[in-house]
Design an enzyme around this catalytic site. Structure first.
Site, PDB file in Angstrom:
ATOM      1  N   HIS A   2      17.001  68.150  86.433  1.00  0.00           N
ATOM      2  CA  HIS A   2      15.595  67.986  86.075  1.00  0.00           C
ATOM      3  C   HIS A   2      14.988  69.297  85.553  1.00  0.00           C
ATOM      4  O   HIS A   2      15.370  70.386  85.986  1.00  0.00           O
ATOM      5  CB  HIS A   2      14.843  67.553  87.341  1.00  0.00           C
ATOM      6  CG  HIS A   2      13.449  67.099  87.118  1.00  0.00           C
ATOM      7  ND1 HIS A   2      12.366  67.921  87.298  1.00  0.00           N
ATOM      8  CD2 HIS A   2      12.956  65.893  86.744  1.00  0.00           C
ATOM      9  CE1 HIS A   2      11.260  67.236  87.043  1.00  0.00           C
ATOM     10  NE2 HIS A   2      11.590  66.003  86.717  1.00  0.00           N
ATOM     11  N   SER A  31      17.981  61.399  87.550  1.00  0.00           N
ATOM     12  CA  SER A  31      16.776  60.614  87.302  1.00  0.00           C
ATOM     13  C   SER A  31      16.812  59.824  86.004  1.00  0.00           C
ATOM     14  O   SER A  31      16.130  58.821  85.886  1.00  0.00           O
ATOM     15  CB  SER A  31      15.550  61.528  87.310  1.00  0.00           C
ATOM     16  OG  SER A  31      15.725  62.592  86.406  1.00  0.00           O
ATOM     17  N   HIS A  85      15.225  61.007  93.830  1.00  0.00           N
ATOM     18  CA  HIS A  85      15.382  59.560  93.617  1.00  0.00           C
ATOM     19  C   HIS A  85      16.249  58.897  94.678  1.00  0.00           C
ATOM     20  O   HIS A  85      16.601  57.730  94.555  1.00  0.00           O
ATOM     21  CB  HIS A  85      15.961  59.300  92.229  1.00  0.00           C
ATOM     22  CG  HIS A  85      15.041  59.759  91.148  1.00  0.00           C
ATOM     23  ND1 HIS A  85      14.033  58.967  90.659  1.00  0.00           N
ATOM     24  CD2 HIS A  85      14.935  60.955  90.516  1.00  0.00           C
ATOM     25  CE1 HIS A  85      13.357  59.648  89.741  1.00  0.00           C
ATOM     26  NE2 HIS A  85      13.879  60.853  89.643  1.00  0.00           N
ATOM     27  N   GLU A 136      21.402  67.305  91.523  1.00  0.00           N
ATOM     28  CA  GLU A 136      20.630  66.172  92.039  1.00  0.00           C
ATOM     29  C   GLU A 136      21.628  65.208  92.674  1.00  0.00           C
ATOM     30  O   GLU A 136      22.780  65.165  92.264  1.00  0.00           O
ATOM     31  CB  GLU A 136      19.887  65.459  90.897  1.00  0.00           C
ATOM     32  CG  GLU A 136      18.851  66.326  90.225  1.00  0.00           C
ATOM     33  CD  GLU A 136      18.169  65.631  89.044  1.00  0.00           C
ATOM     34  OE1 GLU A 136      18.074  64.399  89.038  1.00  0.00           O
ATOM     35  OE2 GLU A 136      17.738  66.344  88.131  1.00  0.00           O
TER      36      GLU A 136
HETATM   37  C1  LIG Z   1      10.369  63.811  89.703  1.00  0.00           C
HETATM   38  C2  LIG Z   1      11.345  64.879  89.967  1.00  0.00           C
HETATM   39  C3  LIG Z   1      10.931  66.157  90.317  1.00  0.00           C
HETATM   40  C4  LIG Z   1       9.484  66.564  90.281  1.00  0.00           C
HETATM   41  O1  LIG Z   1       8.780  66.027  91.330  1.00  0.00           O
HETATM   42  P1  LIG Z   1       7.178  65.877  91.216  1.00  0.00           P
HETATM   43  O2  LIG Z   1       6.743  65.707  92.603  1.00  0.00           O
HETATM   44  O3  LIG Z   1       6.950  64.701  90.336  1.00  0.00           O
HETATM   45  O4  LIG Z   1       6.678  67.138  90.591  1.00  0.00           O
HETATM   46  C5  LIG Z   1      11.888  67.084  90.652  1.00  0.00           C
HETATM   47  N1  LIG Z   1      13.195  66.766  90.613  1.00  0.00           N
HETATM   48  C6  LIG Z   1      13.631  65.553  90.227  1.00  0.00           C
HETATM   49  C7  LIG Z   1      15.085  65.278  90.199  1.00  0.00           C
HETATM   50  C8  LIG Z   1      12.721  64.579  89.883  1.00  0.00           C
HETATM   51  O5  LIG Z   1      13.145  63.386  89.477  1.00  0.00           O
END
Ligand SMILES: *Cc1c(COP(=O)(O)O)cnc(C)c1O
Length: 387
Positions: A133, A180, A208, A176
Site C-alpha cells: 500500500h 488490498s 484487509h 500485507e
Molecule cells: C486502507 C489501507 C491503509 C490505510 O488505512 P487508513 O486507515 O484508510 O488510512 C493502510 N494499509 C493498507 C494495506 C490498506 O489497505
C-alpha cells in the site's frame, strides 16, 4: 511547479483523472449517488466487509462515548487527549492479535508513515513487497532507509535481495497479509522462516484481514499461527471493523518505544472518543461472533463460484477482495459505468493505485449482499467482460 491546467487535461485525456463522487445515502449495502436519483445501487466497493459500520452495538458504543466524553479528544495522547477508552481499545487489540501491547493511530496511513521511520533510518534496510500500500511506501521513503522492493509475493526474490544487498544495519521486512487490490495472500509461514534466518524485523499490515481471518478474527497471522514471530502487527479499524483509525500490536518495549518515537502518533490529536469506542465494540464483537466471518466467506465462495460457472477463468484472489483485471484505465472506467447502469457499484481501480496496464474492477464482498444480490452482480459482470 507543474502546469496545473496542462496536467489536468492530459490526465482527462488518458482517463486518469480522478474526481470525487459523493454517496448521498447508504443503507444495508445499497447506495444512492445523486440526491434526485431514487435508484439504489448494490455496493461492491466498500471495505466494510462484516457490515459493522451500521451495527447497533457499534452505534450504541459511539453514542455512549459521545455523551461521556464529547466529540473531540481535545489533544494528542501525550498531552491531555489520552482517554481511558483509548487504553481499553489498545488492550482489546493486543488480546485480539496475541501481543503484549498495542498503540492506536489516527489512520492506517498515519500508522505506516509513523511506525516505519521510527524503526529504521539511513543506515538500515527495508525489504518491501512491490504491491504494498502507498502508505507503507511513503513510510519507507520518509525513513531514509535503503529501500529494496521485491517482486510481489516472490520470496525467492526477497531472499536473493537479502543475500546480495543486506549490509550490517538492521533490516525491516514489510508486507500485507491480504493485498488490498489483488485480494491475494502473503505466504507468511515461509516469510517467517526467512525473517528469522536473516535476523530481520517483520511488519505485517492486516488492513484487509483483521476481523475476517483467524479463529478469533485476529487476521491471517492468527490463522497461520505466526503471531509470535511478527514484530509489528499493524491494521486498521476502518475496514472490516467498521470504524476509523489504526493500530499496531507488538511487545511491550516496541509499544513503549513507538509512544516516544512515532511522530504521527506524538504530533497528532488522539482518536475521537466515539470512534475509539466504536472500534472497541467491533474488536469485541468479531472475537465473540465467528459467524460474521463464516457468512462473509460463504458469500465470497458463492460469488466466485458463479463467475467460474459463467466461464471466467482468471485469478479471483483468495479473499473477499476480487480483482477483475481489465487493462487500460479508460476501459475499466467504461466497464464500471456499464455496471452502474445495471445497478452495480464497483470501483474501477487505476494507476497509480495499481501498476500501469493493470486497471481493474475491484469487487468487495460484504455481509450486506444477499445471494440474489450476488447473482445479479455476477450476471451483470459476466455480460461485460471478455471471457
Ligand atoms: C486502507 C489501507 C491503509 C490505510 O488505512 P487508513 O486507515 O484508510 O488510512 C493502510 N494499509 C493498507 C494495506 C490498506 O489497505
Amino acid at each position: 511547479m507543474v502546469d496545473l491546467k496542462a496536467w489536468l487535461s492530459l490526465q482527462r485525456e488518458k482517463g486518469g483523472l480522478r474526481s470525487l463522487r459523493p454517496v448521498v445515502r447508504r443503507k444495508n449495502g445499497r447506495v444512492t449517488l445523486a440526491v434526485d436519483d431514487t435508484r439504489e445501487l448494490l455496493d461492491f466497493s466498500s471495505n466494510d466487509y462484516l457490515a459493522l459500520a451500521e451495527h447497533p452495538l457499534l452505534i450504541a458504543a459511539a453514542q455512549q462515548a459521545l455523551s461521556r466524553f464529547g466529540t473531540g479528544s481535545g489533544a494528542s495522547r501525550l498531552m491531555s487527549g489520552d482517554l481511558s477508552v483509548h487504553h481499553e481499545l489498545e488492550e482489546a487489540v493486543a488480546r485480539l492479535k496475541g501481543k503484549e501491547g498495542a498503540l492506536t493511530f489516527g489512520s492506517g496511513y498515519m500508522a505506516n508513515a509513523g511506525i516505519i521511520p521510527a524503526l529504521v533510518d539511513r543506515h538500515d534496510f527495508i525489504f518491501s513487497d512491490r504491491l504494498n500500500h502507498a502508505s507503507i511506501h511513503d513510510g519507507c521513503r520518509l525513513s531514509g532507509a535503503r529501500l529494496l522492493r521485491f517482486r510481489h509475493n516472490d520470496l525467492n526474490h526477497l531472499e536473493d535481495l537479502l543475500k546480495e544487498k543486506r549490509g550490517r544495519g538492521s533490516a525491516l521486512i514489510v508486507v500485507e497479509s491480504i493485498y488490498s487490490m489483488d485480494g491475494d495472500r502473503c505466504p507468511l509461514r515461509e516469510l517467517v522462516e526467512i525473517k528469522e534466518r536473516f535476523g530481520c524485523l517483520l511488519m505485517v499490515d492486516e488492513a484487509h484481514a483483521t476481523g475476517v481471518f483467524g479463529q478469533n478474527g485476529g487476521g491471517v497471522i492468527e490463522e497461520d499461527g505466526v503471531g509470535e514471530a511478527v514484530d509489528l502487527a499493524m491494521g486498521t479499524f476502518g475496514k472490516a471493523l467498521g470504524s476509523y483509525g489504526a493500530y499496531v500490536a507488538g511487545n511491550k518495549e516496541m509499544i513503549d518505544y513507538l509512544v516516544n518515537r512515532a511522530r504521527s502518533f506524538i504530533f497528532s490529536t488522539a482518536l475521537p472518543p466515539a470512534v475509539a469506542a466504536a472500534s472497541l465494540a467491533a474488536v469485541q464483537l468479531v472475537r465473540r461472533e465467528p459467524d460474521l466471518r463464516r457468512e462473509l466467506h460463504e458469500k465470497t465462495t458463492y460469488f466466485k463460484g458463479l463467475l467460474r460457472t459463467g466461464g471466467y477463468n482468471a485469478d479471483l484472489g483468495s479473499s473477499q477482495i476480487i480483482p477483475i483485471l481489465i487493462g487500460e484505465s479508460a476501459a475499466a472506467l467504461n466497464k464500471a459505468d456499464l455496471l452502474r447502469q445495471q445497478g452495480i457499484f464497483a470501483t474501477a481501480v487505476r494507476p497509480p493505485t495499481v501498476p500501469e496496464g493493470t486497471a481493474r474492477l475491484r469487487f468487495s464482498i460484504t455481509r450486506h449482499q444477499s445471494k440474489a444480490d450476488l447473482a445479479q452482480a455476477a450476471r451483470a459482470l459476466l455480460e461485460i467482460i471478455d471471457i
